[in-house]
Design a protein around this motif. Sequence first.
Motif, mmCIF file in Angstrom:
data_model
loop_
_atom_site.group_PDB
_atom_site.id
_atom_site.type_symbol
_atom_site.label_atom_id
_atom_site.label_comp_id
_atom_site.label_asym_id
_atom_site.label_seq_id
_atom_site.Cartn_x
_atom_site.Cartn_y
_atom_site.Cartn_z
ATOM 1 N N LEU A 4 0.943 -1.299 -0.233
ATOM 2 C CA LEU A 4 0.028 0.039 -0.037
ATOM 3 C C LEU A 4 0.790 1.287 0.028
ATOM 4 O O LEU A 4 1.823 1.381 0.792
ATOM 5 C CB LEU A 4 -0.928 -0.067 1.400
ATOM 6 C CG LEU A 4 -1.687 1.275 1.446
ATOM 7 C CD1 LEU A 4 -3.198 0.790 1.838
ATOM 8 C CD2 LEU A 4 -1.119 2.205 2.631
ATOM 9 N N TYR A 5 0.392 2.223 -0.604
ATOM 10 C CA TYR A 5 1.149 3.550 -0.702
ATOM 11 C C TYR A 5 0.113 4.471 -0.306
ATOM 12 O O TYR A 5 -1.147 4.678 -0.801
ATOM 13 C CB TYR A 5 1.585 4.005 -2.220
ATOM 14 C CG TYR A 5 1.894 5.310 -2.425
ATOM 15 C CD1 TYR A 5 3.280 5.604 -2.273
ATOM 16 C CD2 TYR A 5 1.184 6.340 -2.768
ATOM 17 C CE1 TYR A 5 3.811 6.811 -2.279
ATOM 18 C CE2 TYR A 5 1.636 7.626 -2.870
ATOM 19 C CZ TYR A 5 2.990 7.992 -2.487
ATOM 20 O OH TYR A 5 3.453 9.339 -2.854
ATOM 21 N N ALA A 6 0.404 5.495 0.469
ATOM 22 C CA ALA A 6 -0.304 6.712 1.124
ATOM 23 C C ALA A 6 0.376 7.910 1.033
ATOM 24 O O ALA A 6 1.448 7.799 1.736
ATOM 25 C CB ALA A 6 -0.806 6.221 2.530
ATOM 26 N N GLU A 7 -0.062 8.637 0.772
ATOM 27 C CA GLU A 7 0.438 10.215 0.715
ATOM 28 C C GLU A 7 -0.465 11.084 1.204
ATOM 29 O O GLU A 7 -1.591 11.239 0.982
ATOM 30 C CB GLU A 7 0.821 10.491 -0.692
ATOM 31 C CG GLU A 7 1.570 11.779 -0.883
ATOM 32 C CD GLU A 7 1.747 12.259 -2.200
ATOM 33 O OE1 GLU A 7 1.967 13.573 -2.434
ATOM 34 O OE2 GLU A 7 1.651 11.482 -3.033
ATOM 35 N N MET A 8 0.086 11.874 2.249
ATOM 36 C CA MET A 8 -1.015 12.912 3.023
ATOM 37 C C MET A 8 -0.033 14.273 3.143
ATOM 38 O O MET A 8 1.155 14.221 3.267
ATOM 39 C CB MET A 8 -1.170 12.496 4.377
ATOM 40 C CG MET A 8 -1.997 11.275 4.333
ATOM 41 S SD MET A 8 -3.777 11.387 3.849
ATOM 42 C CE MET A 8 -4.253 10.074 3.434
ATOM 43 N N ARG A 9 -0.911 15.333 2.934
ATOM 44 C CA ARG A 9 -0.438 16.609 3.375
ATOM 45 C C ARG A 9 -1.827 17.392 3.388
ATOM 46 O O ARG A 9 -2.868 16.840 2.963
ATOM 47 C CB ARG A 9 0.521 17.156 2.152
ATOM 48 C CG ARG A 9 0.153 17.256 0.914
ATOM 49 C CD ARG A 9 1.102 18.271 -0.057
ATOM 50 N NE ARG A 9 0.667 18.157 -1.329
ATOM 51 C CZ ARG A 9 0.685 17.391 -2.434
ATOM 52 N NH1 ARG A 9 1.285 15.985 -2.149
ATOM 53 N NH2 ARG A 9 0.227 17.541 -3.517
ATOM 54 N N GLU A 10 -1.485 18.841 3.892
ATOM 55 C CA GLU A 10 -2.774 19.405 4.070
ATOM 56 C C GLU A 10 -3.613 19.711 2.741
ATOM 57 O O GLU A 10 -3.076 19.905 1.733
ATOM 58 C CB GLU A 10 -2.261 20.885 4.585
ATOM 59 C CG GLU A 10 -1.989 21.010 6.358
ATOM 60 C CD GLU A 10 -3.165 20.623 6.854
ATOM 61 O OE1 GLU A 10 -4.458 20.758 6.805
ATOM 62 O OE2 GLU A 10 -2.702 19.755 8.044
#
Length: 137
Positions: free
Chosen positions: A30-36
Amino acid sequence: METSNMETLYQQIAYILNDMIPEDWEKVLLYAEMREGYGQVFFYFYPLGSKTPVYSPDIVDQYEVDSRKYESLEDQLFDCCEQLWNEFHQQGQEQWTCFTYILKHTGEMKIQYNYGDDLSQLDPTTKRERWEEKYLT
């Protein structure tokens, strides 16, 4: 540092992934990317006995699963990843930019976090292709 919330989120992610995959599997990446204001989550899984991964957006059509149920699980998966990202902030830790979660059918889990990478200048396809080169080859 309180890690029980993080451990619970890792388990929830595993349960959701298992519910999303319509057949026995060997490994999930799984790949997850988060930012505001932005987030992206996708995964690949290797069906048991196969060396060819299946890309998560292809599951609905390839396996003829109920799209509403699948989309609900996708939302839950995204929410768990976002909660994990927020948990880092609540724990006073630097929030990751993206992470890779590798789960084997045996329950073995490996997590790799990346910090501070400015991925905002890359389109989602380019990011996915770079991640695939690193993890699927």
